[in-house]
Motif scaffolding. Structure first.
Motif, short mmCIF file in Angstrom:
data_model
loop_
_atom_site.label_atom_id
_atom_site.label_comp_id
_atom_site.label_asym_id
_atom_site.label_seq_id
_atom_site.Cartn_x
_atom_site.Cartn_y
_atom_site.Cartn_z
N THR A 222 0.83 -1.20 0.00
CA THR A 222 0.00 0.00 0.00
C THR A 222 0.86 1.26 0.00
N VAL A 223 0.23 2.35 -0.39
CA VAL A 223 0.85 3.68 -0.39
C VAL A 223 -0.13 4.66 0.23
N ILE A 261 2.79 -1.19 -8.01
CA ILE A 261 3.32 -2.49 -8.43
C ILE A 261 2.28 -3.54 -8.04
N LYS A 262 1.36 -3.78 -8.94
CA LYS A 262 0.24 -4.66 -8.65
C LYS A 262 0.69 -6.12 -8.53
N GLU A 263 -0.04 -6.84 -7.71
CA GLU A 263 0.22 -8.27 -7.58
C GLU A 263 -0.06 -8.95 -8.93
N ASP A 264 0.91 -9.71 -9.40
CA ASP A 264 0.76 -10.36 -10.70
C ASP A 264 1.50 -11.69 -10.66
N VAL A 265 0.87 -12.71 -11.20
CA VAL A 265 1.49 -14.04 -11.17
C VAL A 265 2.76 -14.09 -12.00
N LYS A 266 2.93 -13.17 -12.93
CA LYS A 266 4.14 -13.20 -13.75
C LYS A 266 5.37 -12.79 -12.94
N SER A 283 -2.97 -13.97 -1.11
CA SER A 283 -2.97 -12.94 -2.15
C SER A 283 -3.23 -11.56 -1.56
N GLY A 284 -2.42 -10.59 -1.95
CA GLY A 284 -2.63 -9.22 -1.48
C GLY A 284 -3.96 -8.66 -1.94
N ARG A 285 -4.37 -9.00 -3.16
CA ARG A 285 -5.65 -8.50 -3.68
C ARG A 285 -6.82 -9.05 -2.88
N LEU A 286 -6.77 -10.34 -2.56
CA LEU A 286 -7.84 -10.93 -1.76
C LEU A 286 -7.81 -10.42 -0.32
N LYS A 287 -6.63 -10.12 0.18
CA LYS A 287 -6.53 -9.54 1.53
C LYS A 287 -7.23 -8.19 1.58
N GLN A 491 -10.47 -15.53 -10.52
CA GLN A 491 -9.55 -14.94 -11.49
C GLN A 491 -8.10 -15.25 -11.12
N LEU A 492 -7.79 -15.20 -9.82
CA LEU A 492 -6.43 -15.52 -9.38
C LEU A 492 -6.10 -16.98 -9.67
N ILE A 493 -7.01 -17.89 -9.39
CA ILE A 493 -6.77 -19.31 -9.65
C ILE A 493 -6.57 -19.54 -11.15
#
Length: 596
Positions: A222-223, A261-266, A283-287, A491-493
């Motif tokens: 976060t920022v 810097i978004k969470e990304d599986v890449k 996952s940060g997004r799910l958190k 979507q994450l899965i």
């Protein structure tokens, strides 16, 4: 095949492969640098670091084309110089030169190296590139303002005519970045109560000058952004019951936004992908999604307890008390026949809630609400100040304020276990001592505001420890948007599965394309570089394009999805289709060569 012939061909294959891979990696590195350079406004140091970090990724991405190119050149030259004819005369078949010869060895080596790079090295280097781009957030803000005059901060949007980065000085906190905005405007937004996916403007702030303070947090997720507005004006979207005022110096925020810097599986290596697949709650997004449930739950629990206190459902005394360890306390109590009700996450008292059809509703056990304040203001009846706020501090006289109605807003902070409480009394009268220090003197005012923090109780703190399955259950439905939570989880899965398959498919494509290249080279009988490039370009492009398309398709999940419209199967089909086509092509070409 003799060792001498194997070494002779393999040496040429490796040499041309390395040259082609290096050239392609360099071209792609500069190509990848072009967009952030023109869009984000990078400085020389950032450019140099990005070129270094681009190296491993771009080298890996060049492997399929380079392998196909090398085999097409080497085997085309062997065929053009009649060296393949000599091999056949010596009893060495064309098929053995590819399927069990140097081409197969090159393909296996490139495939293994490619898989190792994609699973461990490329994700780390790609993340470093992203960090370089967003390392200077102040410069990024300035660049965005110069290009679009707009910065989106999730729950607010900043517009400005100009932006200037303020260099840090000795008083600047560590890590903080600052930007000066000229002709600034801030629009705060909120979710529509009826449709949580709809965002609507809430308040507007304008200022001739503003200062943006950017504080990246230690968690890296976060920022915090704070905007200090100078010499401006504030006005609401709806004027009913709202405040319109000029501002000399107003601080908006801090607003917490996700890290750019978004969470990304890449960005994740294979071990991280495996761990995240087993437990998606990491996952940060799910958190962030779950934190909204937790905060709403804590807020509603706190407010509903206040509601019961004020309505006399927790005891005969209609009062809610906030005690502090130093001997002081704040209290809010109700007199007369008013009642409190929780409306849209705010505690309002007294409030007459009108249901459909005009019927008045109120909490069970509460008495009938008095006439609204609006009627009193219109002069049809006297103002009834039934809300009493009281401060008691050791060594001081009690401070009492009575209001016609009140709004209590709370903001939970699950990390600290504290609840920020803001009490607003409207159309109120304060009791103060006169000049003689004895006589009580009533002083009327339009609004009184008090803000403080109180600790959460054990039950409210425990709300943050639930599993993700609980937040998807019916019990948690009223505390957040389960549709978005389920969508983000699925979507994450999908993205994890597609990324894992994409990396495997990419590595295997190197082996298949080597077979295709060697067969094409022998059939075209030309060692010309341009011919080899033309022949190798199409199969490699087909394979890479379909892998990328499959990954994007699998992760492009509609908000309302089910088994019928989940794009995961289609995405996986695309990821492997390119390899399937090239494999059939290689088998057909090698079969044709074997018949010669």
């Amino acid at each position: 095949m003799s060792r001498t012939l194997f070494a002779y061909i393999f040496k040429d294959l490796l040499r041309i492969f390395m040259m082609a891979s290096g050239a392609l990696a360099g071209i792609m590195s500069f190509g990848g640098l072009l967009r952030p350079l023109t869009r984000e406004g990078l400085d020389a140091g950032q450019v140099a670091r990005m070129l270094a970090y681009f190296g491993p990724a771009m080298t890996t991405y060049s492997f399929p084309v380079a392998a196909l190119f090398a085999t097409a050149v080497v085997y085309g030259r062997l065929s053009a110089d009649n060296e393949l004819t000599a091999c056949k005369a010596g009893g060495i078949s064309l098929l053995s030169l590819t399927v069990s010869g140097p081409a197969l060895m090159l393909g296996l080596i490139v495939a293994i190296v490619s898989l190792l790079f994609l699973c461990f090295i490329v994700p780390a280097s790609t993340l470093k590139v992203e960090k370089v781009i967003y390392s200077n957030l102040a410069k990024l803000v300035q660049s965005r303002i110069e290009r679009t005059h707009e910065i989106d901060l999730q729950q607010s949007t900043i517009f400005a005519e100009e932006a200037h980065v303020i260099p840090p000085d000795k008083n600047t906190p560590p890590g903080q970045q600052r930007v000066e905005l000229i002709g600034a405007e801030v629009i705060s937004t909120d979710h529509d109560p009826e449709d949580k996916t709809l965002i609507i403007p809430k308040e507007f702030y304008t200022a001739s000058r503003a200062y943006v303070y950017i504080d990246p947090q230690a968690d890296g997720q976060t920022v915090h952004v704070t905007v200090n507005l100078m010499a401006g004006f504030k006005f609401p979207r709806r004027y009913k019951g709202a405040t319109e005022a000029g501002i000399e110096d107003l601080v908006y925020g801090p607003t917490q936004i996700p890290s750019p810097i978004k969470e990304d599986v890449k960005f994740m290596n294979i071990q991280q992908l495996k761990s995240l697949y087993k437990d998606v709650s990491q996952s940060g997004r799910l958190k962030l999604d779950i934190s909204e449930f937790v905060k709403n739950w804590q807020k509603m629990s706190f407010l509903q307890e206040m509601e019961r206190d004020l309505n006399g459902l927790n005891g005969p005394k209609r009062q809610t008390l906030f005690s502090f360890g130093s001997g002081g306390s704040y209290s809010l109590s109700m007199e007369g026949e008013g009642y409190a009700a929780t409306i849209n996450g705010e505690e309002v008292a007294p409030f007459r809630r009108v249901a459909k059809g005009g019927a008045t509703t109120q909490p069970a056990g509460a008495t009938t609400a008095p006439a609204t304040t609006a009627a009193a203001v219109a002069g049809t009846q006297p103002v009834q100040r039934t809300i009493v706020y009281r401060e008691e501090k050791e060594g001081h006289d009690p401070f009492v304020v009575k209001g016609a109605d009140a709004v209590v807003r709370v903001t939970p902070n699950p990390d600290s276990g504290m609840m920020q409480v803001r009490i607003e009394l409207n159309d109120c009268v304060q009791t103060m001592k006169g000049t003689d220090g004895v006589t009580d003197m009533p002083v009327e005012s339009k609004k009184f505001t008090q803000q403080f923090e109180v600790p959460m109780n054990a039950e409210q703190k425990a709300m943050a420890g639930k599993s993700i399955d609980f937040y998807e259950s019916k019990e948690a439905a009223k505390y957040g948007n389960q549709l978005i939570l389920r969508h983000d989880k699925a979507q994450l899965i999908n993205a994890i599965i597609a990324e894992s398959n994409g990396r495997a498919s990419f590595a295997i494509s190197c082996l298949i394309l080597v077979m295709v290249g060697s067969a094409l080279g022998m059939m075209f009988r030309s060692g010309n570089f341009l011919t080899a490039f033309a022949v190798s370009f199409v199969p490699a492009l087909l394979s890479i394009t379909l892998i990328i398309a499959g990954q994007r398709t699998a992760a492009n999940l509609p908000l309302k999805f089910d088994a019928g419209n989940n794009p995961l199967k289609l995405g996986l089909s695309l990821i492997w289709t390119g390899n399937a086509i090239n494999l059939l092509l290689a088998i057909g070409l090698l079969w044709k060569l074997g018949r010669r």
